[in-house]
Write an enzyme that holds these catalytic residues in place. Structure first.
Site, PDB file in Angstrom:
ATOM      1  N   ASN A 227       1.268  -2.656   7.756  1.00  0.00           N
ATOM      2  CA  ASN A 227       2.033  -3.128   6.950  1.00  0.00           C
ATOM      3  C   ASN A 227       3.073  -2.553   6.171  1.00  0.00           C
ATOM      4  O   ASN A 227       4.269  -2.950   6.231  1.00  0.00           O
ATOM      5  CB  ASN A 227       1.427  -4.349   5.905  1.00  0.00           C
ATOM      6  CG  ASN A 227       0.849  -5.604   6.570  1.00  0.00           C
ATOM      7  OD1 ASN A 227       1.675  -6.532   7.094  1.00  0.00           O
ATOM      8  ND2 ASN A 227      -0.565  -5.657   7.038  1.00  0.00           N
TER       9      ASN A 227
ATOM     10  N   HIS B 153      -0.498   7.851   3.718  1.00  0.00           N
ATOM     11  CA  HIS B 153       0.724   7.298   4.163  1.00  0.00           C
ATOM     12  C   HIS B 153       1.755   8.685   3.688  1.00  0.00           C
ATOM     13  O   HIS B 153       1.832   8.805   2.615  1.00  0.00           O
ATOM     14  CB  HIS B 153       1.357   6.158   3.734  1.00  0.00           C
ATOM     15  CG  HIS B 153       0.598   4.954   3.916  1.00  0.00           C
ATOM     16  ND1 HIS B 153       0.000   4.387   5.371  1.00  0.00           N
ATOM     17  CD2 HIS B 153      -0.358   4.330   3.053  1.00  0.00           C
ATOM     18  CE1 HIS B 153      -0.530   3.677   5.468  1.00  0.00           C
ATOM     19  NE2 HIS B 153      -1.031   3.177   4.109  1.00  0.00           N
TER      20      HIS B 153
ATOM     21  N   ALA C 258       0.947  -1.206   0.150  1.00  0.00           N
ATOM     22  CA  ALA C 258       0.061  -0.152   0.101  1.00  0.00           C
ATOM     23  C   ALA C 258       0.828   1.232  -0.038  1.00  0.00           C
ATOM     24  O   ALA C 258       0.322   2.235   0.308  1.00  0.00           O
ATOM     25  CB  ALA C 258      -0.890   0.038   1.167  1.00  0.00           C
TER      26      ALA C 258
HETATM   27  N1  NAD Z   1       1.852  -5.427   2.805  1.00  0.00           N
HETATM   28  C1  NAD Z   1       0.865  -4.327   2.739  1.00  0.00           C
HETATM   29  O1  NAD Z   1       0.904  -3.166   2.152  1.00  0.00           O
HETATM   30  C2  NAD Z   1      -0.498  -4.745   3.005  1.00  0.00           C
HETATM   31  C3  NAD Z   1      -1.404  -3.969   2.789  1.00  0.00           C
HETATM   32  C4  NAD Z   1      -2.919  -4.533   3.139  1.00  0.00           C
HETATM   33  C5  NAD Z   1      -3.153  -5.554   3.816  1.00  0.00           C
HETATM   34  N2  NAD Z   1      -1.907  -6.541   4.058  1.00  0.00           N
HETATM   35  C6  NAD Z   1      -2.100  -7.752   4.915  1.00  0.00           C
HETATM   36  O2  NAD Z   1      -2.515  -8.584   3.751  1.00  0.00           O
HETATM   37  C7  NAD Z   1      -3.258  -9.525   4.410  1.00  0.00           C
HETATM   38  C8  NAD Z   1      -4.694  -9.916   3.728  1.00  0.00           C
HETATM   39  O3  NAD Z   1      -5.308  -8.885   3.818  1.00  0.00           O
HETATM   40  P1  NAD Z   1      -6.605  -8.806   3.217  1.00  0.00           P
HETATM   41  O4  NAD Z   1      -7.295  -7.464   3.000  1.00  0.00           O
HETATM   42  O5  NAD Z   1      -6.981  -9.539   1.979  1.00  0.00           O
HETATM   43  O6  NAD Z   1      -7.291  -9.188   4.574  1.00  0.00           O
HETATM   44  P2  NAD Z   1      -8.883 -10.142   4.767  1.00  0.00           P
HETATM   45  O7  NAD Z   1      -9.350 -10.076   6.258  1.00  0.00           O
HETATM   46  O8  NAD Z   1      -9.890  -9.564   3.609  1.00  0.00           O
HETATM   47  O9  NAD Z   1      -8.619 -11.661   4.331  1.00  0.00           O
HETATM   48  C9  NAD Z   1      -7.789 -12.256   5.146  1.00  0.00           C
HETATM   49  C10 NAD Z   1      -8.096 -13.949   4.907  1.00  0.00           C
HETATM   50  O10 NAD Z   1      -7.172 -14.731   5.537  1.00  0.00           O
HETATM   51  C11 NAD Z   1      -7.888 -15.767   6.412  1.00  0.00           C
HETATM   52  N3  NAD Z   1      -6.979 -16.066   7.504  1.00  0.00           N
HETATM   53  C12 NAD Z   1      -6.558 -15.363   8.139  1.00  0.00           C
HETATM   54  N4  NAD Z   1      -5.492 -16.134   9.108  1.00  0.00           N
HETATM   55  C13 NAD Z   1      -5.263 -17.155   8.534  1.00  0.00           C
HETATM   56  C14 NAD Z   1      -4.518 -18.409   8.822  1.00  0.00           C
HETATM   57  N5  NAD Z   1      -3.644 -18.419   9.573  1.00  0.00           N
HETATM   58  N6  NAD Z   1      -4.780 -19.478   7.789  1.00  0.00           N
HETATM   59  C15 NAD Z   1      -5.774 -19.565   6.570  1.00  0.00           C
HETATM   60  N7  NAD Z   1      -6.340 -18.124   6.638  1.00  0.00           N
HETATM   61  C16 NAD Z   1      -6.268 -17.383   7.333  1.00  0.00           C
HETATM   62  C17 NAD Z   1      -9.069 -15.066   6.993  1.00  0.00           C
HETATM   63  O11 NAD Z   1      -9.972 -15.863   7.119  1.00  0.00           O
HETATM   64  C18 NAD Z   1      -9.485 -14.055   5.770  1.00  0.00           C
HETATM   65  O12 NAD Z   1     -10.654 -14.655   4.824  1.00  0.00           O
HETATM   66  C19 NAD Z   1      -3.401  -9.211   5.820  1.00  0.00           C
HETATM   67  O13 NAD Z   1      -2.654  -9.701   6.836  1.00  0.00           O
HETATM   68  C20 NAD Z   1      -3.184  -7.674   5.835  1.00  0.00           C
HETATM   69  O14 NAD Z   1      -2.802  -6.983   7.034  1.00  0.00           O
HETATM   70  C21 NAD Z   1      -0.715  -5.985   3.774  1.00  0.00           C
END
Ligand code: NAD
Length: 271
Positions: A192, A222, A124
């Site tokens: 993140n 940000h 992001a």
């Molecule tokens: N790198 C970045 O800049 C950035 C930006 C946004 C989000 N993220 C991260 O990416 C990840 C996904 O984001 P999202 O918006 O798709 O989230 P989301 O909440 O929409 O989806 C996450 C999914 O993963 C599943 N899940 C969680 N832990 C699990 C596990 N241990 N085993 C199996 N399934 C599991 C949940 O049930 C959910 O369906 C999050 O951790 C979020 O913090 C990173």
């Protein structure tokens, strides 16, 4: 075609599966996993071309070329090391898991010994290319100021631990100031970008973070500021939150798809 396994079928996982299904990313989805069966079923219903199966992370580790983690820090802690030890490439979205230096070095070491690569999309934030180049010389300071609407911060452990109630907030309020290490521990689903910036620059302990809860905005904003031998860099990004998950910016999913395109494309532009 490379075989990809996807752990996490939320907003980002769904966008990635759709990009592969549409042919925008030339790859095969080997299987998907989410501890919510309903979330995995929702993704399967969306796909039009080919029907990947639901499978376990262990099956992915045995059979995939690349595993995409888009689930949670817990999932990284559980599956990154065995995947790297088995020579499987990884793309990690829940980058905050690498705040633990021992864990990061273990995964990096296992990847180096077993010929696997760990990909961390810019997510992001923008400016990671400049920051990485700047880090080849001296960097004096890196700071990230994150401004989010209240819905993008609710449920964070830091708020509960410090008894911070956002419900009556009427104006922008600084709710956290400290290291990136403390920020990703206190806000594991929200910042993140601070983890990614730390890995590109001067690390989790030296990167300074400020988090502002702002009831007057609808974007995730940000601001990255870097001083070093190269000069001074200042970058602001105003991200639209995903309609499905207000904690996640739409750009994060686009960045994950873009990284997959880079991995699968013979021509690399702007690297
Ligand atoms: N790198 C970045 O800049 C950035 C930006 C946004 C989000 N993220 C991260 O990416 C990840 C996904 O984001 P999202 O918006 O798709 O989230 P989301 O909440 O929409 O989806 C996450 C999914 O993963 C599943 N899940 C969680 N832990 C699990 C596990 N241990 N085993 C199996 N399934 C599991 C949940 O049930 C959910 O369906 C999050 O951790 C979020 O913090 C990173």
């Amino acid at each position: 075609m490379i075989k990809i396994g996807i752990i996490g079928c939320g907003f980002i996982g769904t966008q990635i599966c759709s990009a592969i299904d549409s042919g925008a990313v030339p790859a095969e989805i080997f299987g998907i996993f989410d501890f919510s069966e309903a979330k995995a079923d929702d993704v399967l219903k969306l796909l039009k071309n080919g029907q990947p199966k639901k499978c376990t992370p262990e099956e992915m580790i045995e059979s995939c070329d690349l595993i995409v983690e888009c689930a949670s820090q817990d999932a990284v802690l559980k599956y990154a090391l065995p995947a790297a030890e088995n020579g499987v490439d990884l793309m990690i979205l829940s980058v905050g898991a690498f705040q633990n230096p021992d864990f990061y070095q273990k995964v990096k070491g296992a990847a180096a010994s077993n010929g696997s690569k760990i990909y961390i999309p810019s997510g992001a934030i923008a400016g990671t290319d400049g920051l990485k180049a700047a880090a080849a010389a001296g960097i004096f300071s890196v700071s990230v100021t994150t401004r989010k609407p209240l819905s993008g911060l609710l449920g964070s452990p830091y708020l509960a631990e410090n008894k911070i109630d956002l419900s009556d907030l009427k104006e922008p309020t600084l709710i956290f100031e400290g290291t990136a290490a403390a920020a990703v521990a206190g806000f594991p689903k929200n910042v993140n970008v601070c983890a990614t910036i730390s890995l590109c620059g001067i690390g989790f302990e030296k990167t300074e973070v400020r988090i502002i809860a702002d009831p007057t905005i609808s974007k995730n904003i940000h601001e990255l500021e870097v001083y070093g031998d190269f000069g001074h860099m200042k970058m602001t990004i105003e991200n639209s939150p995903s309609p499905k998950n207000p904690k996640t910016s739409y750009l994060a999913a686009l960045s994950a798809v873009s990284t997959l395109k880079k991995i699968t494309d013979p021509i690399q532009i702007g690297v």
